[in-house]
Design an enzyme around this catalytic site. Structure first.
Site, mmCIF file in Angstrom:
data_model
loop_
_atom_site.group_PDB
_atom_site.id
_atom_site.type_symbol
_atom_site.label_atom_id
_atom_site.label_comp_id
_atom_site.label_asym_id
_atom_site.label_seq_id
_atom_site.Cartn_x
_atom_site.Cartn_y
_atom_site.Cartn_z
ATOM 1 N N ASP A 166 -8.254 18.561 -4.437
ATOM 2 C CA ASP A 166 -8.266 20.008 -4.745
ATOM 3 C C ASP A 166 -9.059 20.053 -5.936
ATOM 4 O O ASP A 166 -8.627 19.457 -7.040
ATOM 5 C CB ASP A 166 -6.781 20.226 -4.920
ATOM 6 C CG ASP A 166 -6.778 21.879 -5.373
ATOM 7 O OD1 ASP A 166 -7.784 22.663 -5.586
ATOM 8 O OD2 ASP A 166 -5.595 22.491 -5.295
ATOM 9 N N LYS A 191 -10.616 31.562 -7.643
ATOM 10 C CA LYS A 191 -10.741 31.103 -8.901
ATOM 11 C C LYS A 191 -12.197 31.263 -9.507
ATOM 12 O O LYS A 191 -12.781 32.059 -9.542
ATOM 13 C CB LYS A 191 -9.938 29.907 -9.007
ATOM 14 C CG LYS A 191 -8.703 29.812 -8.286
ATOM 15 C CD LYS A 191 -7.539 30.828 -9.017
ATOM 16 C CE LYS A 191 -6.653 31.034 -8.046
ATOM 17 N NZ LYS A 191 -5.752 29.648 -7.715
#
Ligand SMILES: *Cc1c(COP(=O)(O)O)cnc(C)c1O
Length: 367
Positions: A166, A191
């Site tokens: 990730d 994000k």
């Protein structure tokens, strides 16, 4: 092409005879048979998603990418791709939503062991004959723990397991897990890729097109957790400024981390750019910047931490991260009753406001 050039030019595919400089949004859900691009139906593919996947693969140095409707859908697709009975090793500090996916959605199907991945011995000890996936998140959420991607990739290779990373906090501007030995990179594009807190998305990028990757593409297209053409358009638009935004976020985060470290009301600061961070050296060896997220603990407990948050003007008390505006939240308050995150820990997504204003704001809130 260099990163900044790839980000601006690699995704754009313009077929319109008027030659617009920016690729239009193709809203059509269906396409005439026999078209040049071979696109049939928008769940399987569409021009905007093609552009997004192309630029994502190029930025991470991968062979292919798959865009999803959220980061959680992207991560969950990896778990769905595993055979029942497979064992996963995952970090003890990781994004809680994906932890819930592993533990709740796959209860009775997959086995998971959570370990401190900054400690290689713990990872080694956790390996079982049925270990199929090592899931890494570095820097991790919310404690900014650092995992040595190269070292963990050796362990994964020796076991014949997949290493997925990730990379949401670092972004490909600062860290390329595929170049460090990972097989798959995952992103919450909600994000930093989106960068303006106005689009939800996720992505996977693969180093090579393997049978496992083919399965993931099937999960994407048949499962149908895909982003809309408009979401893809917004992401392509934001990715063009990703490199410059990340440099700003990291520069501001370093300034705030140093300020907080020297503040008498602050107990501890977690930021991999600080020399006293336990993962600093590994971070410096695998990242070219330390990102824009800081966590810190306020002296006292939840009430003292909440009091700081309530006094801030420029840091919105909201979850999520990676936007141009600064955000702060007491992380334990959103992670539920089982959380191990300290109750007095505040996570800051450092924005692109002027640092003079951010420092002045922290000054009055920590008084
Ligand atoms: C937000 C986040 C996710 C989940 O992504 P969504 O887009 O919210 O589904 C996964 N990993 C990390 C590190 C995140 O910050």
């Amino acid at each position: 092409m260099k990163f900044e050039t790839i980000a601006i030019h690699s995704g754009n595919q313009v077929t319109d005879k008027h030659k617009p400089v920016v690729q239009p949004i193709t809203l059509s859900t269906t396409f005439e048979h026999g078209n040049e691009g071979g696109i049939l139906y928008t769940r399987a593919n569409n021009p905007n998603r093609q552009s997004l996947e192309k630029v994502l693969a190029a930025l991470e140095g991968g062979a292919d990418a798959a865009a999803f409707s959220s980061g959680n859908a992207a991560g969950t697709a990896v778990f769905q791709g595993l055979e029942p009975g497979s064992h996963i090793i995952a970090p003890d500090d990781m994004y809680h939503g994906l932890r819930h996916s592993m533990v709740q959605l796959f209860a009775g199907v997959l086995e998971v062991t959570f370990v401190d991945m900054s400690n290689l011995e713990e990872v080694k000890t956790a390996i079982q004959p049925n270990t199929r996936l090592l899931w890494v998140e570095t820097p991790s959420n919310p404690l900014l723990k650092i995992t040595d991607i190269r070292a963990v990739s050796e362990l994964a290779k020796a076991r014949g397991a997949i290493l997925a990373c990730d990379n949401t906090f670092a972004t490909p501007v600062f860290q390329n897990p595929l170049a460090l030995g990972a097989d798959i990179v995952m992103h919450s594009s909600t994000k930093y890729f989106g960068g303006h807190s106005d689009v939800l998305g996720g992505a996977l990028v693969t180093k090579a097109v393997t049978p496992f990757w083919e399965k993931i593409k099937t999960i994407q297209q048949v499962g149908g957790a895909v982003p809309s053409p408009f979401d893809c358009y917004l992401l392509c638009r934001s990715i063009r400024t990703l490199a410059y935004r990340m440099k700003g976020h990291a520069q501001h985060a370093m300034i705030l981390a140093e300020y907080l470290m020297n503040h008498p009301k602050v107990e501890r600061v977690f930021y991999p750019g600080l020399k006293n961070h336990p993962g600093h050296e590994i971070a410096a060896s695998q990242m070219t910047g330390f990102g824009g997220i800081i966590s810190f603990t306020v002296k006292g407990g939840a009430a003292e931490a909440d009091a700081v948050v309530s006094k801030l003007r420029f840091f919105a008390n909201a979850t999520s991260l990676g936007g141009v505006e600064s955000l702060i939240e007491r992380r334990a308050s959103v992670e539920g009753p089982t959380t191990k995150t300290p109750q007095n820990l505040l996570r800051v997504s450092v924005g692109l406001e002027h640092t003079d204003d951010l420092l002045e704001d922290l000054d009055q809130a920590l008084l």
